[in-house]
Design a protein around this motif. Structure first.
Motif, PDB file in Angstrom:
ATOM      1  N   ASP A  72       0.885  -1.165   0.000  1.00 50.27           N
ATOM      2  CA  ASP A  72       0.000   0.000   0.000  1.00 50.27           C
ATOM      3  C   ASP A  72       0.922   1.214   0.000  1.00 50.27           C
ATOM      4  OD1 ASP A  72      -1.629   2.194   0.693  1.00 50.27           O
ATOM      5  OD2 ASP A  72      -3.024   0.911   1.764  1.00 50.27           O
ATOM      6  N   ASN A  73       1.086   1.815  -1.166  1.00 50.16           N
ATOM      7  CA  ASN A  73       2.047   2.912  -1.278  1.00 50.16           C
ATOM      8  C   ASN A  73       1.661   4.100  -0.408  1.00 50.16           C
ATOM      9  OD1 ASN A  73       2.166   1.189  -3.736  1.00 50.16           O
ATOM     10  ND2 ASN A  73       3.820   2.578  -4.282  1.00 50.16           N
ATOM     11  N   ALA A  74       0.370   4.362  -0.300  1.00 51.20           N
ATOM     12  CA  ALA A  74      -0.071   5.503   0.497  1.00 51.20           C
ATOM     13  C   ALA A  74       0.270   5.348   1.964  1.00 51.20           C
ATOM     14  CB  ALA A  74      -1.572   5.708   0.316  1.00 51.20           C
ATOM     15  N   LYS A  75       0.284   4.107   2.434  1.00 53.93           N
ATOM     16  CA  LYS A  75       0.570   3.828   3.849  1.00 53.93           C
ATOM     17  C   LYS A  75       2.021   3.411   4.067  1.00 53.93           C
ATOM     18  CE  LYS A  75      -4.133   2.392   5.023  1.00 53.93           C
ATOM     19  NZ  LYS A  75      -4.979   1.289   5.572  1.00 53.93           N
ATOM     20  N   ASN A  76       2.809   3.355   2.989  1.00 53.20           N
ATOM     21  CA  ASN A  76       4.201   2.885   3.091  1.00 53.20           C
ATOM     22  C   ASN A  76       4.264   1.543   3.823  1.00 53.20           C
ATOM     23  OD1 ASN A  76       5.466   5.013   1.723  1.00 53.20           O
ATOM     24  ND2 ASN A  76       5.477   6.277   3.562  1.00 53.20           N
ATOM     25  N   THR A  77       3.381   0.657   3.449  1.00 54.15           N
ATOM     26  CA  THR A  77       3.253  -0.622   4.145  1.00 54.15           C
ATOM     27  C   THR A  77       3.276  -1.769   3.146  1.00 54.15           C
ATOM     28  OG1 THR A  77       1.991   0.391   5.950  1.00 54.15           O
ATOM     29  CG2 THR A  77       1.798  -1.995   5.676  1.00 54.15           C
ATOM     30  N   VAL A  78       3.968  -2.830   3.510  1.00 53.14           N
ATOM     31  CA  VAL A  78       3.976  -4.054   2.718  1.00 53.14           C
ATOM     32  C   VAL A  78       3.371  -5.168   3.554  1.00 53.14           C
ATOM     33  CG1 VAL A  78       6.307  -4.742   3.419  1.00 53.14           C
ATOM     34  CG2 VAL A  78       5.377  -5.542   1.242  1.00 53.14           C
ATOM     35  N   TYR A  79       2.682  -6.069   2.892  1.00 48.24           N
ATOM     36  CA  TYR A  79       1.989  -7.164   3.571  1.00 48.24           C
ATOM     37  C   TYR A  79       2.481  -8.502   3.052  1.00 48.24           C
ATOM     38  CZ  TYR A  79      -1.206  -3.280   4.476  1.00 48.24           C
ATOM     39  OH  TYR A  79      -1.743  -2.070   4.837  1.00 48.24           O
ATOM     40  N   LEU A  80       2.353  -9.516   3.888  1.00 45.09           N
ATOM     41  CA  LEU A  80       2.601 -10.888   3.458  1.00 45.09           C
ATOM     42  C   LEU A  80       1.435 -11.730   3.949  1.00 45.09           C
ATOM     43  CD1 LEU A  80       4.657 -12.745   1.999  1.00 45.09           C
ATOM     44  CD2 LEU A  80       5.504 -13.377   4.272  1.00 45.09           C
ATOM     45  N   GLN A  81       0.572 -12.115   3.028  1.00 49.60           N
ATOM     46  CA  GLN A  81      -0.533 -13.009   3.348  1.00 49.60           C
ATOM     47  C   GLN A  81      -0.041 -14.435   3.224  1.00 49.60           C
ATOM     48  OE1 GLN A  81      -3.767 -12.318   4.368  1.00 49.60           O
ATOM     49  NE2 GLN A  81      -3.897 -14.539   4.663  1.00 49.60           N
TER      50      GLN A  81
END
Length: 123
Positions: A72-81
């Motif tokens: 999520d570029n807006a949140k500067n967040t990366v996820y790993l599902q």
């Protein structure tokens, strides 16, 4: 400097799911963010990485089809599902970031690291 903070680890039964998050702060320009893991008495290994601009993704063969990396570029967040978890997925999972151009598949390709979050999969 870039600060990375992971969250979302825990204990889950085999076959279950978890979602890890990694929030970046500071000088957040980067080309790649990714996940590595390290099990006891083993070397840190590549899990998945994503190009921050194009969204292109790369996975280790051991997790392909079960894990999904997203950002999520807006949140500067990366996820790993992580789905269909197996006991061999048990490890400390580290978030990492790189400003380099090439795809970072090795630990030494990454420049910034989080402190890690424990994932334990029981059989």
């Amino acid at each position: 400097q870039v600060q990375l903070v992971e969250s979302g680890g825990g204990l889950v039964q085999a076959g279950g799911s978890l979602r890890l998050s990694c929030a970046a702060s500071g000088r957040t320009f980067m080309n790649y963010m990714g996940w590595f893991r390290q099990a006891p008495a083993k070397e840190r290994e590549f899990v998945a990485t994503i190009n921050w601009h194009s969204g292109s993704t790369y996975y280790a063969d051991s997790v392909k089809g079960r894990f999904t990396i997203s950002r999520d570029n807006a949140k500067n967040t990366v996820y790993l599902q992580m789905n269909s978890l197996k006991p061999e997925d048990t490890a400390v999972y580290y978030c990492a970031a790189s400003r380099r151009v090439g795809v970072p598949l090795k630990s030494y390709d990454m420049e910034y690291w989080g402190k890690g979050t424990q994932v334990t999969v029981s059989s």
